[in-house]
Design a protein around this motif. Structure first.
Motif, mmCIF file in Angstrom:
data_model
loop_
_atom_site.group_PDB
_atom_site.id
_atom_site.type_symbol
_atom_site.label_atom_id
_atom_site.label_comp_id
_atom_site.label_asym_id
_atom_site.label_seq_id
_atom_site.Cartn_x
_atom_site.Cartn_y
_atom_site.Cartn_z
ATOM 1 N N ARG A 91 87.598 18.063 34.188
ATOM 2 C CA ARG A 91 86.643 17.633 33.155
ATOM 3 C C ARG A 91 85.258 18.262 33.351
ATOM 4 O O ARG A 91 84.657 18.729 32.399
ATOM 5 C CB ARG A 91 86.547 16.105 33.157
ATOM 6 C CG ARG A 91 87.914 15.469 32.925
ATOM 7 C CD ARG A 91 87.884 13.958 33.007
ATOM 8 N NE ARG A 91 89.254 13.479 33.038
ATOM 9 C CZ ARG A 91 89.862 13.005 34.124
ATOM 10 N NH1 ARG A 91 89.197 12.918 35.277
ATOM 11 N NH2 ARG A 91 91.107 12.618 34.079
ATOM 12 N N PHE A 92 84.751 18.242 34.576
ATOM 13 C CA PHE A 92 83.477 18.914 34.833
ATOM 14 C C PHE A 92 83.379 19.293 36.304
ATOM 15 O O PHE A 92 84.013 18.694 37.164
ATOM 16 C CB PHE A 92 82.278 18.054 34.418
ATOM 17 C CG PHE A 92 82.127 16.752 35.167
ATOM 18 C CD1 PHE A 92 81.400 16.678 36.342
ATOM 19 C CD2 PHE A 92 82.704 15.594 34.670
ATOM 20 C CE1 PHE A 92 81.254 15.483 37.020
ATOM 21 C CE2 PHE A 92 82.563 14.381 35.340
ATOM 22 C CZ PHE A 92 81.839 14.328 36.512
ATOM 23 N N GLU A 93 82.583 20.321 36.549
ATOM 24 C CA GLU A 93 82.277 20.782 37.898
ATOM 25 C C GLU A 93 80.943 20.187 38.333
ATOM 26 O O GLU A 93 80.003 20.096 37.546
ATOM 27 C CB GLU A 93 82.175 22.307 37.930
ATOM 28 C CG GLU A 93 83.505 23.020 38.076
ATOM 29 C CD GLU A 93 83.996 23.012 39.510
ATOM 30 O OE1 GLU A 93 83.287 23.515 40.403
ATOM 31 O OE2 GLU A 93 85.098 22.485 39.739
ATOM 32 N N LEU A 94 80.878 19.803 39.598
ATOM 33 C CA LEU A 94 79.625 19.332 40.166
ATOM 34 C C LEU A 94 78.943 20.496 40.862
ATOM 35 O O LEU A 94 79.538 21.152 41.721
ATOM 36 C CB LEU A 94 79.881 18.209 41.166
ATOM 37 C CG LEU A 94 78.622 17.562 41.757
ATOM 38 C CD1 LEU A 94 77.956 16.673 40.716
ATOM 39 C CD2 LEU A 94 78.965 16.754 43.002
ATOM 40 N N HIS A 95 77.679 20.764 40.483
ATOM 41 C CA HIS A 95 76.879 21.802 41.128
ATOM 42 C C HIS A 95 75.722 21.125 41.860
ATOM 43 O O HIS A 95 74.636 20.936 41.291
ATOM 44 C CB HIS A 95 76.347 22.789 40.096
ATOM 45 C CG HIS A 95 77.398 23.693 39.538
ATOM 46 N ND1 HIS A 95 77.102 24.903 38.930
ATOM 47 C CD2 HIS A 95 78.745 23.586 39.481
ATOM 48 C CE1 HIS A 95 78.217 25.485 38.528
ATOM 49 N NE2 HIS A 95 79.231 24.698 38.848
ATOM 50 N N PRO A 96 75.927 20.738 43.121
ATOM 51 C CA PRO A 96 74.864 20.048 43.860
ATOM 52 C C PRO A 96 73.799 21.018 44.355
ATOM 53 O O PRO A 96 74.084 22.186 44.638
ATOM 54 C CB PRO A 96 75.609 19.402 45.025
ATOM 55 C CG PRO A 96 76.767 20.311 45.265
ATOM 56 C CD PRO A 96 77.151 20.874 43.928
ATOM 57 N N ARG A 97 72.582 20.539 44.433
ATOM 58 C CA ARG A 97 71.468 21.315 44.974
ATOM 59 C C ARG A 97 70.626 20.388 45.839
ATOM 60 O O ARG A 97 70.450 19.213 45.521
ATOM 61 C CB ARG A 97 70.553 21.854 43.857
ATOM 62 C CG ARG A 97 71.229 22.708 42.799
ATOM 63 C CD ARG A 97 71.389 24.139 43.262
ATOM 64 N NE ARG A 97 71.634 25.042 42.142
ATOM 65 C CZ ARG A 97 72.789 25.171 41.511
ATOM 66 N NH1 ARG A 97 73.826 24.419 41.865
ATOM 67 N NH2 ARG A 97 72.929 26.025 40.510
ATOM 68 N N PRO A 98 70.054 20.885 46.923
ATOM 69 C CA PRO A 98 69.031 20.096 47.614
ATOM 70 C C PRO A 98 67.789 20.030 46.731
ATOM 71 O O PRO A 98 67.699 20.711 45.704
ATOM 72 C CB PRO A 98 68.775 20.903 48.886
ATOM 73 C CG PRO A 98 69.134 22.305 48.518
ATOM 74 C CD PRO A 98 70.274 22.194 47.538
ATOM 75 N N TYR A 99 66.847 19.203 47.133
ATOM 76 C CA TYR A 99 65.608 19.109 46.369
ATOM 77 C C TYR A 99 64.949 20.480 46.277
ATOM 78 O O TYR A 99 64.837 21.194 47.279
ATOM 79 C CB TYR A 99 64.646 18.116 47.029
ATOM 80 C CG TYR A 99 63.349 17.967 46.286
ATOM 81 C CD1 TYR A 99 63.273 17.169 45.149
ATOM 82 C CD2 TYR A 99 62.202 18.635 46.709
ATOM 83 C CE1 TYR A 99 62.088 17.026 44.452
ATOM 84 C CE2 TYR A 99 61.011 18.504 46.019
ATOM 85 C CZ TYR A 99 60.959 17.700 44.882
ATOM 86 O OH TYR A 99 59.778 17.585 44.199
ATOM 87 N N LEU A 100 64.528 20.860 45.073
ATOM 88 C CA LEU A 100 63.938 22.179 44.853
ATOM 89 C C LEU A 100 62.420 22.098 44.906
ATOM 90 O O LEU A 100 61.787 21.497 44.033
ATOM 91 C CB LEU A 100 64.386 22.736 43.492
ATOM 92 C CG LEU A 100 65.883 23.052 43.337
ATOM 93 C CD1 LEU A 100 66.191 23.493 41.904
ATOM 94 C CD2 LEU A 100 66.299 24.141 44.319
ATOM 95 N N ASN A 101 61.832 22.695 45.938
ATOM 96 C CA ASN A 101 60.370 22.764 46.008
ATOM 97 C C ASN A 101 59.810 23.798 45.042
ATOM 98 O O ASN A 101 58.633 23.747 44.680
ATOM 99 C CB ASN A 101 59.929 23.107 47.435
ATOM 100 C CG ASN A 101 60.127 21.941 48.383
ATOM 101 O OD1 ASN A 101 59.761 20.806 48.060
ATOM 102 N ND2 ASN A 101 60.712 22.200 49.539
#
Length: 323
Positions: free
Chosen positions: A190-200
């Motif tokens: 159904r959907f892909e998860l694209h995780p990211r750390p906090y972006l400074n």
């Protein structure tokens, strides 16, 4: 010097600002005032976020700082109300000012060429803050929205037909891999998860944000709600927590500015009745319905979101905030 204002950041440096102003008052031949930026309300959420912990000292300290400072800058209408209530019985109450953050200067995308849905959620999405920020709830509710849409014949599924993307910004690096594996096993078709750390890197964050079809801010409580504010400044339709200063501000704007349309925002009220690590079925249902409503009117929502973004960028700048 004609006058000095010593500004502290809530519980982080507020006490230092108050002490510094007192010390400077005895040394300088000009008025010296202490000020505090109030950007959270511990008594609204800390017992919920940390059940079983004695949070009294933290709540009492924030109240003391608010009553002791000579000026309090409260971020948004909700925290302004909280601050005024906090000082109403103070012997020498401070002057309360409402502070609205400057609108991010983002050029919205007029339309998206990709067929799949792109969704954004950002903030403190680590496990320790999940009860408050509801990142896992967002995953569950988005998955449920896809399940319901996929029941329809293919030609009626619209944007739900293709596998979507959920940009998940603010998760700790140590949690990324396990979260991706879990979501792929449960929601991968159904959907892909694209995780990211906090972006400074703010430019990189805004560049990603404005490519999304809609954003989620389903927090159990938000003193203001910068992630939702930035989404709206980017012209991105938003599912927004009703328990937030941002929602209060939007209600004020919609009531005062008839040219602004509410269709770019869908608000949701959540119970927060979590069972361990799993969101409650009631909250999953409520957020799922809110997502469905917003996606079903995405073309109109996007148009009105761009109008709202232009208004926010015109009326709320950091220069005006500083004044």
């Amino acid at each position: 010097l004609q006058s000095v204002l010593v500004l502290g950041n809530d519980m982080h440096t507020g006490n230092h600002a108050i002490d510094c102003a007192r010390e400077l008052s005895s040394r300088l031949h000009c008025p010296v005032k202490s000020a505090l930026v109030r950007h959270m309300a511990y008594d609204y959420y800390t017992d919920y976020l940390h059940p079983g912990r004695d949070n009294t000292s933290r709540v009492d300290e924030q109240r003391r700082l608010t009553q002791t400072a000579e000026h309090v800058f409260a971020v948004g209408p909700l925290l302004e109300r909280v601050a005024r209530d906090c000082v109403k019985n103070a012997s020498k109450p401070p002057t309360i000012h409402r502070l609205i953050p400057g609108a991010a200067s983002i050029i919205p995308m007029q339309e998206h060429s990709r067929p799949m849905l792109g969704c954004f959620i950002g903030g403190r999405l680590d496990a320790d803050n999940d009860r408050l920020k509801n990142g896992r709830l967002a995953i569950h509710a988005l998955n449920e929205a896809y399940i319901r849409a996929r029941v329809m014949p293919l030609h009626q599924q619209g944007r739900w037909r293709d596998r979507g993307i959920l940009f998940y910004v603010g998760v700790s690096i140590s949690e990324e891999r396990a979260l991706v594996s879990e979501v792929r096993a449960k929601c991968g078709d159904r959907f892909e998860l694209h995780p990211r750390p906090y972006l400074n890197d703010q430019a990189a964050l805004f560049a990603l944000l404005k490519t999304c079809d809609f954003a989620l801010m389903p927090s159990w409580h938000e003193g203001f709600g910068m992630s939702g504010w930035e989404a709206l400044c980017a012209g991105v339709p938003l599912v927004c927590s009703g328990q937030s200063g941002l929602m209060e501000l939007l209600d004020e704007l919609w009531s005062a500015q008839l040219q602004l349309n509410r269709e770019c925002v869908e608000y949701v009220e959540l119970t927060g009745n979590n069972d361990g690590d799993e969101p409650s079925p009631e909250d999953t249902q409520r957020l799922c319905v809110a997502i469905q409503k917003l996606v079903n009117r995405l073309p109109n929502a996007k148009s009105h979101a761009i109008t709202l973004a232009n208004y926010l960028q015109k009326c709320f700048s950091w220069r005006q905030c500083a004044r």
